[in-house]
Design a protein around this motif. Sequence first.
Motif, mmCIF file in Angstrom:
data_model
loop_
_atom_site.group_PDB
_atom_site.id
_atom_site.type_symbol
_atom_site.label_atom_id
_atom_site.label_comp_id
_atom_site.label_asym_id
_atom_site.label_seq_id
_atom_site.Cartn_x
_atom_site.Cartn_y
_atom_site.Cartn_z
ATOM 1 N N GLY A 107 0.853 -1.023 0.302
ATOM 2 C CA GLY A 107 0.015 -0.010 0.132
ATOM 3 C C GLY A 107 0.812 1.278 -0.116
ATOM 4 O O GLY A 107 0.553 2.284 -0.669
ATOM 5 N N VAL A 108 1.785 1.159 0.818
ATOM 6 C CA VAL A 108 2.918 2.435 0.673
ATOM 7 C C VAL A 108 3.463 2.756 -0.510
ATOM 8 O O VAL A 108 3.564 3.794 -0.904
ATOM 9 C CB VAL A 108 3.946 2.221 1.821
ATOM 10 N N PHE A 109 3.842 1.482 -1.260
ATOM 11 C CA PHE A 109 4.506 1.650 -2.608
ATOM 12 C C PHE A 109 3.526 2.151 -3.584
ATOM 13 O O PHE A 109 3.865 3.120 -4.414
ATOM 14 C CB PHE A 109 5.021 0.245 -3.092
ATOM 15 N N LEU A 160 12.930 6.789 0.853
ATOM 16 C CA LEU A 160 12.195 5.832 1.832
ATOM 17 C C LEU A 160 13.064 4.635 2.297
ATOM 18 O O LEU A 160 13.413 3.678 1.575
ATOM 19 C CB LEU A 160 10.804 5.266 1.502
ATOM 20 N N HIS A 161 13.431 4.668 3.654
ATOM 21 C CA HIS A 161 14.199 3.662 3.951
ATOM 22 C C HIS A 161 13.756 2.477 4.859
ATOM 23 O O HIS A 161 12.589 2.821 5.465
ATOM 24 C CB HIS A 161 15.249 4.219 5.145
ATOM 25 N N LEU A 162 13.840 1.421 4.589
ATOM 26 C CA LEU A 162 13.232 0.084 5.073
ATOM 27 C C LEU A 162 14.156 -0.684 5.773
ATOM 28 O O LEU A 162 15.168 -1.055 5.264
ATOM 29 C CB LEU A 162 12.650 -1.015 3.966
ATOM 30 N N ALA A 163 14.175 -0.615 7.224
ATOM 31 C CA ALA A 163 15.110 -1.384 7.829
ATOM 32 C C ALA A 163 14.479 -2.432 8.892
ATOM 33 O O ALA A 163 13.553 -2.277 9.481
ATOM 34 C CB ALA A 163 15.765 -0.233 9.034
ATOM 35 N N GLY A 164 14.715 -3.668 8.520
ATOM 36 C CA GLY A 164 14.201 -4.982 9.126
ATOM 37 C C GLY A 164 15.086 -6.200 8.444
ATOM 38 O O GLY A 164 16.319 -6.027 8.361
ATOM 39 N N ASN A 165 14.055 -7.053 8.770
ATOM 40 C CA ASN A 165 14.573 -8.477 8.289
ATOM 41 C C ASN A 165 13.529 -8.967 7.327
ATOM 42 O O ASN A 165 12.298 -8.811 7.418
ATOM 43 C CB ASN A 165 14.700 -9.152 9.267
ATOM 44 N N GLY A 166 13.800 -9.983 6.653
ATOM 45 C CA GLY A 166 13.041 -10.801 5.475
ATOM 46 C C GLY A 166 13.431 -10.301 4.091
ATOM 47 O O GLY A 166 14.377 -9.812 3.638
ATOM 48 N N LYS A 184 9.609 1.175 -10.347
ATOM 49 C CA LYS A 184 9.779 2.691 -10.543
ATOM 50 C C LYS A 184 10.526 3.345 -9.330
ATOM 51 O O LYS A 184 10.662 4.392 -9.360
ATOM 52 C CB LYS A 184 7.950 3.153 -10.479
ATOM 53 N N LEU A 185 10.363 2.656 -8.207
ATOM 54 C CA LEU A 185 10.973 3.130 -6.953
ATOM 55 C C LEU A 185 12.421 2.740 -6.697
ATOM 56 O O LEU A 185 12.872 2.986 -5.464
ATOM 57 C CB LEU A 185 10.021 2.641 -5.769
ATOM 58 N N ALA A 186 12.835 2.038 -7.689
ATOM 59 C CA ALA A 186 14.501 1.540 -7.341
ATOM 60 C C ALA A 186 15.313 2.679 -6.963
ATOM 61 O O ALA A 186 16.254 2.221 -5.911
ATOM 62 C CB ALA A 186 14.876 0.985 -8.763
ATOM 63 N N HIS A 187 15.272 3.841 -7.098
ATOM 64 C CA HIS A 187 16.298 4.934 -6.823
ATOM 65 C C HIS A 187 15.746 5.630 -5.509
ATOM 66 O O HIS A 187 16.246 6.560 -4.819
ATOM 67 C CB HIS A 187 16.587 6.049 -7.820
ATOM 68 N N ILE A 188 14.324 5.289 -5.231
ATOM 69 C CA ILE A 188 13.781 6.020 -3.937
ATOM 70 C C ILE A 188 13.734 5.175 -2.857
ATOM 71 O O ILE A 188 13.852 5.675 -1.584
ATOM 72 C CB ILE A 188 12.264 6.280 -4.243
ATOM 73 N N VAL A 189 13.454 3.986 -2.671
ATOM 74 C CA VAL A 189 13.502 3.017 -1.851
ATOM 75 C C VAL A 189 14.786 2.480 -1.425
ATOM 76 O O VAL A 189 15.347 1.905 -2.059
ATOM 77 C CB VAL A 189 12.322 1.932 -1.825
#
Length: 546
Positions: A331-333, A375-381, A388-393
């Motif tokens: 949903g965020v993406f 947009l940073h995702l810090a976690g596991n999995g 489209k978001l390759a340079h953003i996420v």
Amino acid sequence: MAGLPTLTSHQNRVLRLSFFSLGSLVILYVLFTLTSSSPTPEAAVPSSPHSSTSWSSAGSLLGFPPTPYPVWGLGEGGLMATDKGGINYHAGTGEYRWSEDHPWMKGKEHRRVMVASHFTAHEDVYMSLVHTLSSLLPSPKNVRVYAAEFRWGFADIVEQIGLYPGKTYHDPATLAGDLAKTDLFGAVKGDVGKKADMVVLGTCEIDMEHFSEDLFKQYLARPADDKFTLVCIVHNAFAVEWLIKYGADWVKEGALRIMPISDHVKRAFLYHFDLWADTADTHQVGYEYVPVHVHIPVLPLKLPTKPAKNEMLTNAVIQGSFDPNRRDFEGVFQDLIEELDADPRPWGYHPLSSTTSPTTYLPIKDDPSIPPFYLHLAGNGDITVPEKLAHIVKVHVGLSYPDFFALMSSMDVALLAFSASQKGGYFEVQASSSVAMAVMCEVPLLTTHHIRKVYTYTSSPSITLLRPSYLREIAALKVLRSGVWSPPSLPSSEDGRIASVPPGVEGEIEEMIRLGWKRTEESWRVYQKGLSERNREVGRRLLAGM
């Protein structure tokens, strides 16, 4: 925490029951009640692993004299005190279990504490309590920690901030035997020759299965004036059967304390306890008397000096498991892609181009007034980021604790992004680590009224950002980034009236813009001091036997 290892199947069953909601638990309870045996004249206490139990306090749960301590409540307004005895019930947090007239409140002082865990996670949670208790005891060495080697550099964090003055970590397998020893606490003259009088388990959902039987044998072996108290740190109320299987003996003795890490998890446990108090098989155990204390697991980190912030919000982070049942990454993406497709420039990106970049948004590098948003995702999995978001996420996995804390503290804002399937859990029966991590790392958390009601320690506008639920998280970030918002153009309704946004929304968005997304270091210092005092008050009451 970023980079968690693969859990065992048993640990997954306990910690990842994301298919349940509170309603599901009620259904399970009804089924349990319908299939249970008929009540007998005597208490039909469930079968216990602590066989041939002799209740040293049976029949004496009531009648203890009031303690000399004031009644404390921890509502949204912070600490509240009153000298009135009797019932002190707070509708939000159920503080009646802290009443002076509570039958278990003997006022016995605790001075020698053992903190243990068999589980190889949640060290940041129980070590936070170690820090609180160490600061309150006659000597910080009056706390002994029983745990396996910490993962991913957490020992460096403990050393850096002086979290555990005792320094030596002991084998969890020796915990029960050490309860019989009288030579472990000698830092203070008054403790020489005495045994531990409190045991804290870091993840009781798992730890009770491993420790309870041996601990209870040690409990029964002691004379009545030398018992110890068992404190159970709990993380969710999804799986609570362990409290009947392993907890009934402790409850009947008046020796159990429950310590959730958020007020809403406390409310879930109070619900279960009251339910069991009215159930034929458990009504004589005494669950309705179990004290429940909330300790917020926020470490006093020494954060790196933060670089000067851009005038425009640039870095947002979502921290936690990449499990789609927990967080709504899809949903965020999708929301972010829709915003970029409509107009990428406010986000600092060029439009898609058939010649230069037909499938991926590229950042604008020649205009410093519009820094690219990340947009940073810090976690596991595992997670798949749309092209489209390759340079953003930016995805961060396998971080050590020091690197994780450094990343988090460099962010402008933190998002929760709870998935629809998990909202019932994170809002009703389970505490999200993302909330405490944001507070710990001093990252403003993007909240709603609902989040603030549930995670009551986020209610201060001095350290969090409030968005109306009318705006989804990405839409709110756009407003905070640009500092402007215009009501959408809506068609007229059939009866000729002009449709508009719900009353109150525009005012809240205007207030959100007025306050902005930055929070001052001074506001964080004041907030952290207040939260630390709240935790210390919980620790004081725990050590005082409440």
